[in-house]
Design a protein around this motif. Structure first.
Motif, PDB file in Angstrom:
ATOM      1  N   ILE A   5      38.856  82.556 -20.252  1.00  0.00           N
ATOM      2  CA  ILE A   5      38.592  84.003 -20.214  1.00  0.00           C
ATOM      3  C   ILE A   5      39.185  84.681 -21.435  1.00  0.00           C
ATOM      4  N   GLY A   6      40.399  84.209 -21.822  1.00  0.00           N
ATOM      5  CA  GLY A   6      41.023  84.784 -23.012  1.00  0.00           C
ATOM      6  C   GLY A   6      40.185  84.551 -24.245  1.00  0.00           C
ATOM      7  N   ILE A   7      39.633  83.335 -24.357  1.00  0.00           N
ATOM      8  CA  ILE A   7      38.792  83.049 -25.524  1.00  0.00           C
ATOM      9  C   ILE A   7      37.565  83.956 -25.527  1.00  0.00           C
ATOM     10  N   ILE A   8      36.978  84.153 -24.331  1.00  0.00           N
ATOM     11  CA  ILE A   8      35.788  85.020 -24.262  1.00  0.00           C
ATOM     12  C   ILE A   8      36.131  86.429 -24.726  1.00  0.00           C
ATOM     13  N   LEU A   9      37.229  86.985 -24.176  1.00  0.00           N
ATOM     14  CA  LEU A   9      37.584  88.364 -24.542  1.00  0.00           C
ATOM     15  C   LEU A   9      37.893  88.472 -26.025  1.00  0.00           C
ATOM     16  N   GLY A  10      38.667  87.506 -26.542  1.00  0.00           N
ATOM     17  CA  GLY A  10      39.039  87.564 -27.953  1.00  0.00           C
ATOM     18  C   GLY A  10      37.834  87.455 -28.858  1.00  0.00           C
ATOM     19  N   CYS A  11      36.896  86.577 -28.493  1.00  0.00           N
ATOM     20  CA  CYS A  11      35.730  86.408 -29.351  1.00  0.00           C
ATOM     21  C   CYS A  11      34.840  87.637 -29.291  1.00  0.00           C
ATOM     22  N   CYS A  12      34.776  88.304 -28.119  1.00  0.00           N
ATOM     23  CA  CYS A  12      33.992  89.540 -28.039  1.00  0.00           C
ATOM     24  C   CYS A  12      34.587  90.588 -28.988  1.00  0.00           C
ATOM     25  N   ALA A  69      24.662  98.195 -35.938  1.00  0.00           N
ATOM     26  CA  ALA A  69      25.922  97.464 -35.829  1.00  0.00           C
ATOM     27  C   ALA A  69      26.837  98.122 -34.812  1.00  0.00           C
ATOM     28  N   LEU A  70      26.868  99.474 -34.830  1.00  0.00           N
ATOM     29  CA  LEU A  70      27.737 100.192 -33.897  1.00  0.00           C
ATOM     30  C   LEU A  70      27.330  99.905 -32.458  1.00  0.00           C
ATOM     31  N   VAL A  71      26.016  99.934 -32.177  1.00  0.00           N
ATOM     32  CA  VAL A  71      25.555  99.692 -30.805  1.00  0.00           C
ATOM     33  C   VAL A  71      25.922  98.274 -30.376  1.00  0.00           C
ATOM     34  N   ILE A  72      25.751  97.308 -31.303  1.00  0.00           N
ATOM     35  CA  ILE A  72      26.107  95.926 -30.964  1.00  0.00           C
ATOM     36  C   ILE A  72      27.607  95.824 -30.684  1.00  0.00           C
ATOM     37  N   ALA A  73      28.425  96.520 -31.499  1.00  0.00           N
ATOM     38  CA  ALA A  73      29.866  96.475 -31.290  1.00  0.00           C
ATOM     39  C   ALA A  73      30.234  97.086 -29.945  1.00  0.00           C
ATOM     40  N   ILE A  74      29.595  98.217 -29.608  1.00  0.00           N
ATOM     41  CA  ILE A  74      29.892  98.866 -28.325  1.00  0.00           C
ATOM     42  C   ILE A  74      29.497  97.958 -27.167  1.00  0.00           C
ATOM     43  N   LEU A  75      28.318  97.318 -27.283  1.00  0.00           N
ATOM     44  CA  LEU A  75      27.906  96.388 -26.232  1.00  0.00           C
ATOM     45  C   LEU A  75      28.906  95.238 -26.124  1.00  0.00           C
ATOM     46  N   LEU A  76      29.385  94.734 -27.257  1.00  0.00           N
ATOM     47  CA  LEU A  76      30.313  93.607 -27.229  1.00  0.00           C
ATOM     48  C   LEU A  76      31.632  93.994 -26.589  1.00  0.00           C
ATOM     49  N   ILE A  77      32.057  95.242 -26.784  1.00  0.00           N
ATOM     50  CA  ILE A  77      33.346  95.636 -26.224  1.00  0.00           C
ATOM     51  C   ILE A  77      33.230  96.001 -24.748  1.00  0.00           C
ATOM     52  N   PHE A  78      32.194  96.795 -24.389  1.00  0.00           N
ATOM     53  CA  PHE A  78      32.169  97.363 -23.039  1.00  0.00           C
ATOM     54  C   PHE A  78      31.320  96.568 -22.054  1.00  0.00           C
ATOM     55  N   VAL A  79      30.279  95.885 -22.524  1.00  0.00           N
ATOM     56  CA  VAL A  79      29.347  95.247 -21.600  1.00  0.00           C
ATOM     57  C   VAL A  79      29.504  93.735 -21.586  1.00  0.00           C
ATOM     58  N   ALA A  80      29.571  93.148 -22.795  1.00  0.00           N
ATOM     59  CA  ALA A  80      29.479  91.691 -22.887  1.00  0.00           C
ATOM     60  C   ALA A  80      30.599  90.932 -22.171  1.00  0.00           C
ATOM     61  N   PRO A  81      31.889  91.363 -22.266  1.00  0.00           N
ATOM     62  CA  PRO A  81      32.932  90.541 -21.645  1.00  0.00           C
ATOM     63  C   PRO A  81      32.695  90.288 -20.163  1.00  0.00           C
ATOM     64  N   GLY A  82      32.366  91.336 -19.408  1.00  0.00           N
ATOM     65  CA  GLY A  82      32.119  91.172 -17.975  1.00  0.00           C
ATOM     66  C   GLY A  82      30.974  90.224 -17.718  1.00  0.00           C
ATOM     67  N   ARG A  83      29.888  90.428 -18.485  1.00  0.00           N
ATOM     68  CA  ARG A  83      28.706  89.595 -18.319  1.00  0.00           C
ATOM     69  C   ARG A  83      29.045  88.126 -18.590  1.00  0.00           C
ATOM     70  N   PHE A  84      29.770  87.861 -19.688  1.00  0.00           N
ATOM     71  CA  PHE A  84      30.073  86.476 -20.077  1.00  0.00           C
ATOM     72  C   PHE A  84      31.012  85.827 -19.068  1.00  0.00           C
ATOM     73  N   VAL A  85      31.997  86.611 -18.607  1.00  0.00           N
ATOM     74  CA  VAL A  85      32.939  86.038 -17.639  1.00  0.00           C
ATOM     75  C   VAL A  85      32.209  85.693 -16.357  1.00  0.00           C
ATOM     76  N   ASP A  86      31.266  86.561 -15.937  1.00  0.00           N
ATOM     77  CA  ASP A  86      30.460  86.272 -14.745  1.00  0.00           C
ATOM     78  C   ASP A  86      29.691  84.975 -14.919  1.00  0.00           C
ATOM     79  N   ILE A  87      29.058  84.845 -16.095  1.00  0.00           N
ATOM     80  CA  ILE A  87      28.259  83.636 -16.354  1.00  0.00           C
ATOM     81  C   ILE A  87      29.144  82.389 -16.290  1.00  0.00           C
ATOM     82  N   MET A  88      30.356  82.521 -16.872  1.00  0.00           N
ATOM     83  CA  MET A  88      31.236  81.358 -16.901  1.00  0.00           C
ATOM     84  C   MET A  88      31.702  80.998 -15.489  1.00  0.00           C
ATOM     85  N   LEU A  89      32.040  82.034 -14.706  1.00  0.00           N
ATOM     86  CA  LEU A  89      32.514  81.758 -13.346  1.00  0.00           C
ATOM     87  C   LEU A  89      31.411  81.107 -12.526  1.00  0.00           C
ATOM     88  N   LYS A  90      30.160  81.562 -12.752  1.00  0.00           N
ATOM     89  CA  LYS A  90      29.046  80.977 -12.023  1.00  0.00           C
ATOM     90  C   LYS A  90      28.874  79.516 -12.432  1.00  0.00           C
TER      91      LYS A  90
END
Lengths: 94, 311
Positions: A5-12, A69-90
């Protein structure tokens, strides 16, 4: 699990930071546009209104790549971590 | 009514004041119609917002959700606020035009005429004579976008910092562009994609589809980045003043006075109004640029604008 999870958050966060490198381009472009507009107004002060309007339009269009770039950055900070962690847990099955 | 006015004009100036008539009860109701939506928005926000300590950057709140067969339909803060803006602008327009008469000039009427003339001039210079009927649409888009962004001044969530709202407007523009591109029939429409060479068709299709995406991202990104930067600066100043002034700053963050207000003037007022202008401008330019004017006027000579016929 915590490490993953730490790697996911850091990479986001890293990805968001790297994405915002694209902010350099619009900065240079808009700077050029404004410099040329200043020159034009200095040469022909009577056309300042039209030059300013056109310059603002051009700046807005030049800004587009930076905003992608800004929209991608915002998605990476606010949306992507939750989504990726969900995928990993699944994938792990928890 | 017209005869009455001319009689009054003939009598001289003192009589001219009579129809301006001061503030009637209907005007009072219309002013209420302008202001009440804002108050309603603030009330809703106060009722629904959960108090939090510190800062938080989050999307619009969801007020309620309707269960629909395909998928649930959430009613969010952004939608509600944009409806409130619409009601408010309608009230403003009705207030300006209430009691309007020919040849009797009031202050309100001057403002209304100024707005209409400016909108028509803008549309005519940018789109040409054929699109003169577009000015109400452009003015409405401009007003809706500008006042939506300015809503953050009242402490409300600006609808334009929600991607869904702005994408709706951009799709509307895309439909307009496509409709005007199709004015000479679907075959001519398809031919525009192979414009310099048929091999360019995929690129042309992509650039056509990129128009609504870039328009919505531009508007949304500008407003949202402004609010994110404002929140970050306010939080940083709060932390800094707590570091310097100690516990006193917990009740009154000293350093937060000043700088956030200046940022707000730039991000909320200037940027919001500029983005509204740019959105309306791009709508005009794309729509007018998509219209195959020469071809269309060749096929329908009766619809060609008179100015070009005279010249």
């Amino acid at each position: 699990m915590e490490l993953a999870i730490g790697i996911i958050l850091g990479c986001c966060a890293l990805g968001a930071g790297i994405a915002m490198i694209a902010g350099i381009g619009p900065g240079i472009g808009e700077g050029n546009a404004v410099a040329k507009a200043c020159e034009a107004i200095g040469r022909q002060p009577e056309s300042s209104g039209k030059v300013t309007t056109t310059m603002l339009m051009g700046c807005a269009v030049a800004e587009t790549t930076g905003l992608y770039a800004l929209v991608i950055a915002i998605l990476l900070i606010f949306v992507a971590p939750g989504r990726f962690v969900d995928i990993m847990l699944k994938a792990v099955g928890k | 009514m017209n005869d009455n006015n001319t009689v009054e004009l003939a009598k001289g100036k003192p009589e001219m004041k009579q129809p301006t008539g001061g503030f009637k009860f209907a005007d009072f109701l219309l002013v209420l119609m302008m202001l009440l939506p804002i108050a309603a928005g603030i009330t809703l926000k106060v009722l629904f917002a959960t108090p939090t300590k510190g800062i938080e950057i989050k999307g619009p709140m969801i007020y309620c959700t309707f269960e629909l067969p395909v998928q649930p339909l959430p009613i969010t803060e952004a939608q509600v606020n944009s409806w409130l803006v619409m009601i408010s602008i309608t009230g403003f327009a009705l207030f300006l035009t209430h009691g309007i008469r020919a040849r009797v000039y009031t202050k309100r009427q001057f403002i209304a005429e100024w707005i209409v003339e400016k909108a028509e001039g803008l549309v005519k210079t940018n789109m040409g004579e054929y699109f003169a009927g577009f000015s109400p649409f452009i003015a409405a888009m401009l007003a809706l976008s500008a006042f939506s962004s300015l809503m953050s001044l009242a402490g409300l969530f600006p609808p334009t910092s929600d991607l869904n709202v702005v994408t709706g407007w951009a799709i509307l523009t895309f439909i307009l562009i496509t409709a005007y591109r199709m004015k000479c029939g679907p075959l001519t429409y398809l031919k525009t994609f192979g414009d310099p060479a048929p091999a360019m068709a995929p690129l042309n299709i992509i650039s056509e589809l990129a128009t609504p995406v870039s328009m919505s991202f531009r508007h949304y990104g500008n407003i949202l980045s402004g609010s994110v930067i404002s929140v970050l600066v306010a939080a940083g100043l709060g932390g800094l003043s707590e570091l310097i002034f100690g516990s006193f700053a917990e009740t009154f963050p000293v350093l937060r006075v000043g700088l956030p207000a200046v940022l707000s003037i730039y991000f909320d007022v200037f940027s919001g109004v500029l983005q509204a202008y740019i959105f309306a401008m791009l709508t005009m330019l794309y729509t007018a640029g998509a219209f195959p004017a020469d071809e269309f006027f060749k096929r329908h000579p009766d619809k060609a604008p008179k100015t070009t016929a005279e010249a």
